[in-house]
Design an enzyme around this catalytic site. Sequence first.
Site, PDB file in Angstrom:
ATOM      1  N   SER A 189       3.480 -12.010   4.289  1.00 50.94           N
ATOM      2  CA  SER A 189       4.929 -12.195   4.351  1.00 50.94           C
ATOM      3  C   SER A 189       5.347 -13.521   4.967  1.00 50.94           C
ATOM      4  CB  SER A 189       5.578 -11.047   5.132  1.00 50.94           C
ATOM      5  OG  SER A 189       5.225 -11.106   6.500  1.00 50.94           O
TER       6      SER A 189
ATOM      7  N   LYS B  27       7.916 -12.521  12.079  1.00 47.30           N
ATOM      8  CA  LYS B  27       8.841 -13.149  11.135  1.00 47.30           C
ATOM      9  C   LYS B  27       9.446 -14.379  11.796  1.00 47.30           C
ATOM     10  CE  LYS B  27       8.632  -9.519   8.303  1.00 47.30           C
ATOM     11  NZ  LYS B  27       7.936  -9.573   6.986  1.00 47.30           N
TER      12      LYS B  27
END
Length: 270
Positions: free
Chosen positions: A55, A116
């Site tokens: 990701s 993230k």
Amino acid sequence: MDDPRKTRSSSVPSGGAASALHGAWELLRTILIAGLLAVGVRTVLFEPFNIPSGSMIPTLQVGDYLWVAKYSYGYSHFSLPRSPDLFDGRIFFRMPHRGDVAVFRFTKDTSIDYIKRIVGLPGDRIQVRGGELYINDVLVPRTAEGNYVAVDEHGTRMEGQRYHETLPGSGGHGPVAHDILKLTNEGFQNDTPVYVVPNGYFFAMGDNRDDSADSRFMGDDPEDLGFVPMENLIGQAKWIFLSVDARHPVWEFWMWPAEIRWNRLFMGVR
């Protein structure tokens, strides 16, 4: 009448036994001190994490191992081993900045760590339109860097475009430039509503913009992240200390040197 020499020898350890007991105690003490130091370092200073998914490609690759600075944002109960619920909020809290790559606890299951990039802070308006990111109604600039091919954690080949994106600075810090991967401009993740980040939360996105379960997804699905509470922050990703492209079975130890991505060792995360 008992022989006093026998009584003495039976009640007092010999020199060899006393030396062995002292050595065992010293070893145990050394192990305890080392253990306490390790727990202290992991709690207060740095903790290692590995990257299990794609990701954050191209910034982070599957198989990267990195150091996360626990002191970056202060400490919550999630900073402690096994996360005992001893207190609420954060101690010595420092606000994160836009562009930070942060490790935090997943909103739906706080036993799971996520990593993230923080793109939105309290009060920010976040939206993706036509595959492009807007912060506070201003288009985030990016420049094309050409084709990019990557492989995710499932071995799936991903072909897309690499862009150099520049997020606006925050808290007196300057803009943050980094790379992202775009696979498509279709789908919900590329045309979202406007999200207004509430107080006490942040908005996180993966650099692999079309293969990331991040704050753009705010429904009731167990995989939806939504806004992330500041309390869930663990720390800021700082350096890659090892990177392994595990293409061969682990028992093929003779292939280990070939699987290390030597050019990624000791890279800073930005």
